[in-house]
Write an enzyme that holds these catalytic residues in place. Structure first.
Site, PDB file in Angstrom:
ATOM      1  CD  GLU A   1      -5.439  -8.418   4.397  1.00  0.00           C
ATOM      2  OE1 GLU A   1      -4.963  -8.168   5.609  1.00  0.00           O
ATOM      3  OE2 GLU A   1      -5.232  -7.611   3.251  1.00  0.00           O
TER       4      GLU A   1
ATOM      5  CG  HIS B   1      -2.202  -0.804   1.060  1.00  0.00           C
ATOM      6  ND1 HIS B   1      -3.174  -0.509   0.674  1.00  0.00           N
ATOM      7  CD2 HIS B   1      -2.532  -1.957   1.690  1.00  0.00           C
ATOM      8  CE1 HIS B   1      -4.240  -1.514   0.442  1.00  0.00           C
ATOM      9  NE2 HIS B   1      -3.685  -2.494   1.357  1.00  0.00           N
TER      10      HIS B   1
ATOM     11  CG  HIS C   1      -4.026  -6.552  -0.255  1.00  0.00           C
ATOM     12  ND1 HIS C   1      -3.587  -5.712   0.898  1.00  0.00           N
ATOM     13  CD2 HIS C   1      -3.071  -6.726  -1.066  1.00  0.00           C
ATOM     14  CE1 HIS C   1      -2.279  -5.376   0.343  1.00  0.00           C
ATOM     15  NE2 HIS C   1      -2.081  -5.832  -0.663  1.00  0.00           N
TER      16      HIS C   1
ATOM     17  CG  ASP D   1      -7.275  -3.176   1.081  1.00  0.00           C
ATOM     18  OD1 ASP D   1      -6.394  -3.612   0.389  1.00  0.00           O
ATOM     19  OD2 ASP D   1      -6.890  -2.817   2.357  1.00  0.00           O
TER      20      ASP D   1
END
Length: 806
Positions: free
Chosen positions: A781, A716, A784, A723
């Protein structure tokens, strides 16, 4: 589809495994390693030195290949003939840290191989006239009274050949029960059960049945079951480093087992003792276990001592038949099969953290034992054991040594053409071929297999820890054959929602080491047990279901339990209670943690800290707002609110920035999805480094898989991660996923098997849409995604205010 397992049970933090060659050693004349037993050698020993070297090298290469390709932590193996151990070795490590190499003295839990010892001990008593295996077992255990709707009594022979009709697991002391009850308590709980089938009408594998046999042994000999086995078999066979409890002398050699989840994540296995010890509680090294095989190969004699009569041993190794004369693949205790032209007898074992194979070729006078310290790996352990035997046979015969078949990942260019949903042509089965991060899987029967391409001819085959060689052939783009079963592609459209009456049943039950996932698949409720076997349930009435006859617990009932408020609290299968596990959050709720330090205190520290220094050539940062490129992308920037996992505000502005190439790729995803009435909703994109540092410092250690380590920075921070989720454009509402955003639980994994077909379909649909434009999903995740060029940008720490001048 009729795929079933004959092993006794399956157990089903990522731990690295070290591939360390253990201390191989040879017993006997090295020059005659594969031809020293003159009674079984079909060729002469001329040139056997060369055969030995080549055969061992091939076997070691095959084991090393499988250890690396399938991430096996530890494995030991021993080849044996009538004279003793021919060769043995260990591979990998026996401890969880990967520091201590396995060798042939490493001790493993044997699982269902224990049944052979229990049954052989009972047959030994029968040989001595101390019991009758065809008399009612109640002659020995009068208190054993499960409900039997027939007038045919259960006998020891029925129990040992799995023909008694008794349930698979006892209500108390089952494979799933960590309370370690006494053997008497375990067997007594069977009085609460009813026979699933009338005696001698079906072959139904049962741990409970062999546990009854163990108690009968204990009753006849008048001492605890472990002492019975030690006195009757372990001591006479000189198995001094074997037993049902780990002694001080055994401790240094004991391997630490690992379990593996559906998503192939490994974690330490539990070590509790089983209430069904006679069915699966024995521990032994491979050189000790080889002594048992040596006795079998010598018709019941070990080092000149008669352990059991040849006649009764032959009876044990004779395949049982049903009332119509159909072979049942079981003798008394022994599994009966063939290895090429040779009769093979033995047993597999799978218990928490371990997978074992014992195989003997009585006519050849050869055997092999092998064990791995990873649960549910019986397929690869059995394959390696068979390969070892084939090498020996070829060497004996003077034939060319067989090659070990290897595979490679399915070529990337083939994947788009084969993924999809397939319906069985002449039945009601179905199969799904999926791909994630280069791993291609196929759902076939109750198992989820990995598919790879043969290194020889490129044909697709199953190559998994569960099994190898099942062909996956495409006659055309739409026509698929798996084994002998034909399937045809069907549209992989969004499934209908699961029936409302099932939604509160769906969830996880039992303990982490052996969970039951109740999930919906193609309009039918399923039970996924022990991370591996997925069985459809037939509905009998409100909250009442049953397994089909091909399941491990075939024919047994499944019932859901509710509390006074109507909330589902457990599922019960034949008296075994699996409490509901609270996983994740309720629908619509945001997962939250309790920060281990105050957020505002962390903010001050983080803003004063500096990101890690980086060297190398990086692209110039070119962060753009996604909505400036396409204002139809929705934003729900959770960290600009307190509606996030830490319940605190981190951004002063709700903005989503990405490096320009990544943002443009995301806009292309949005354009395609809009044609389907779907769109993207972003939760977070570029994240200043100081926020990553706050997350890390506030998150408890056991949850740190879900946050990035600021020492290395987050993707990120580089502006190439996003996300997001899907929304229905017409309503503007998020589509249902298995887990909510930022839920720190296994439900967040991209391959998590639970939930409904509809939830899993949307999750996979989002992933595929993103992958087409160069994004990959993060392994923990589903929401993500990282753009392919993320490594080419530096870690950033600019705040949104600095970027906008506001």
């Amino acid at each position: 589809m009729n795929y079933t397992r004959t092993c006794w049970s399956v157990g089903v933090a990522l731990l690295a495994s070290a591939l360390l060659a253990g201390g191989a050693h040879f017993l006997g004349d090295k020059a005659f390693l594969f031809a020293q037993d003159k009674a079984i050698a079909e060729g002469d020993a001329t040139g056997s030195e060369t055969l030995h070297e080549n055969a061992v090298q091939k076997l070691e290469a095959a084991i090393s290949y499988e250890m690396e390709q399938k991430n096996l932590p530890g494995l030991s193996i021993a080849l044996v003939n009538r004279n003793g151990v021919l060769w043995s070795s260990g591979f990998g490590s026996k401890d969880l840290k990967g520091e201590t190499p396995c060798d042939s003295e490493t001790i493993y839990r044997l699982g269902s191989v224990s049944k052979l010892f229990t049954d052989l001990a009972v047959m030994k008593l029968a040989d001595e006239g101390k019991l009758d295996i065809d008399a009612p077992v109640t002659d020995i255990l009068p208190s054993f009274q499960p409900e039997n709707p027939t007038d045919k009594p259960i006998t020891l022979r029925m129990l040992m050949s799995h023909r008694s009709g008794i349930v698979r697991e006892p209500p108390v002391g089952s494979y799933y029960d960590a309370s370690e009850p006494a053997l008497e308590e375990t067997v007594a709980s069977l009085n609460e059960t009813k026979l699933v089938y009338p005696p001698e009408t079906k072959t139904k594998y049962s741990n409970a049945g062999i546990t009854v046999v163990g108690l009968a042994l204990q009753e006849v000999l008048g001492k605890p079951y472990p002492e019975c086995l030690r006195d009757e078999l372990l001591n006479p066979l000189e198995m001094n480093q074997s037993g049902f409890e780990v002694t001080d002398s055994m401790k240094p050699d004991v391997a630490q087992g690992r379990l593996q989840t559906f998503e192939r994540i490994q974690f330490p296995a539990p070590t509790f003792s089983l209430g069904i010890d006679p069915a699966g509680g024995l521990r032994a090294s491979m050189v000790d276990l080889a002594k048992f095989v040596q006795c079998i190969l010598n018709d019941g004699v070990y080092h000149g001592k008669r352990i059991i009569s040849a006649k009764l041993l032959e009876e044990m190794m004779a395949e049982q038949v049903d009332e119509s004369g159909e072979p049942q693949q079981f003798g008394i205790g022994f599994d009966i099969s063939r290895l090429d032209d040779n009769k093979k007898v033995g047993h597999a074992g799978a218990v928490y953290g371990f997978s074992t194979q014992l195989s003997a070729l009585p006519e050849r006078g050869l055997g092999v034992v092998a064990s791995c310290s990873l649960d549910n790996t019986n397929g690869v352990v059995d394959r390696l054991a068979d390969y070892a035997l084939r090498l020996v046979i070829a060497a004996q015969n003077g034939s060319t040594l067989p090659e070990y078949q290897t595979t490679v990942p399915v070529p990337t260019e083939r994947v788009p053409d084969i993924i999809g949903l397939y319906q069985e042509v002449d039945g009601d089965g179905w199969s799904r071929i999926n791909e994630i991060d280069g791993k291609v899987t196929v759902s076939y029967g109750p198992v989820h297999f990995i598919v790879r391409a043969s290194a020889d001819d490129g044909n697709l085959v199953v190559d998994d820890v569960f099994g190898f060689g099942l062909p996956v052939n495409f006659q055309s783009h739409d026509d698929l054959t798996i084994g002998d079963e034909k399937f045809r592609r069907v549209p992989d459209t969004c499934p209908e929602d699961a029936p409302e009456k099932w939604k509160d049943l769906i969830g996880e039950y039992g303990e982490e080491h052996s969970p039951v996932y109740i999930r919906e698949v193609n309009g039918q409720l399923h039970a996924l047990v022990e991370y591996l076997f997925d069985y459809p349930l037939s509905e009998l009435g409100t909250d009442r279901f049953t397994y089909n006859e091909h399941a491990m617990s075939g024919g047994e009932g499944v019932e859901f339990v509710r509390d006074s408020d109507g909330k589902v609290t457990a599922v019960v299968s034949s008296g075994v209670v699996f409490p509901r596990r609270e996983v994740g959050t309720e629908k619509g709720e945001t997962f939250k943690i309790t920060p281990i330090r105050p957020v505002e205190e962390l903010r001050v520290e983080a803003l004063q800290a500096s990101p890690p220094e980086e060297s190398g050539n990086f692209r110039e940062t070119d962060l753009v707002e996604v909505v400036e490129l396409d204002d139809s992308v929705q934003l729900d920037i959770r960290y600009a609110t307190d509606n996030n996992f830490m319940g605190a505000v981190f951004y002063k502005q709700p903005r989503a920035y990405m490096q320009r190439p990544a943002a443009e790729a995301l806009v292309r995803v949005q354009k395609r999805l809009k044609e389907e009435g779907l769109g993207l909703q972003i939760f977070d994109a570029y994240r200043p480094w100081y926020v990553t540092k706050m997350f890390w410092e506030a998150t408890p250690g056991k949850l740190k898989d879900f946050v990035a380590n600021p020492q290395y920075g987050s993707r990120h921070n580089r502006g190439c991660a996003v996300d997001l989720t899907l929304v229905d454009i017409a309503s503007g509402v998020e589509v249902p996923m298995v887990a909510g955003y930022d839920e720190f639980s296994s439900r967040s994994y991209p391959e998590y098997p639970g939930g409904t077909s509809r939830q899993r379909w949307f999750r996979d649909h989002l992933r595929r849409a993103m992958e087409r434009e160069g994004f990959t999903v993060y392994e923990f995740e589903w929401w993500h995604f990282d753009y392919r060029d993320w490594k080419k940008y530096r870690i950033g720490n600019q705040t949104f205010e600095e970027m906008t001048g506001q």
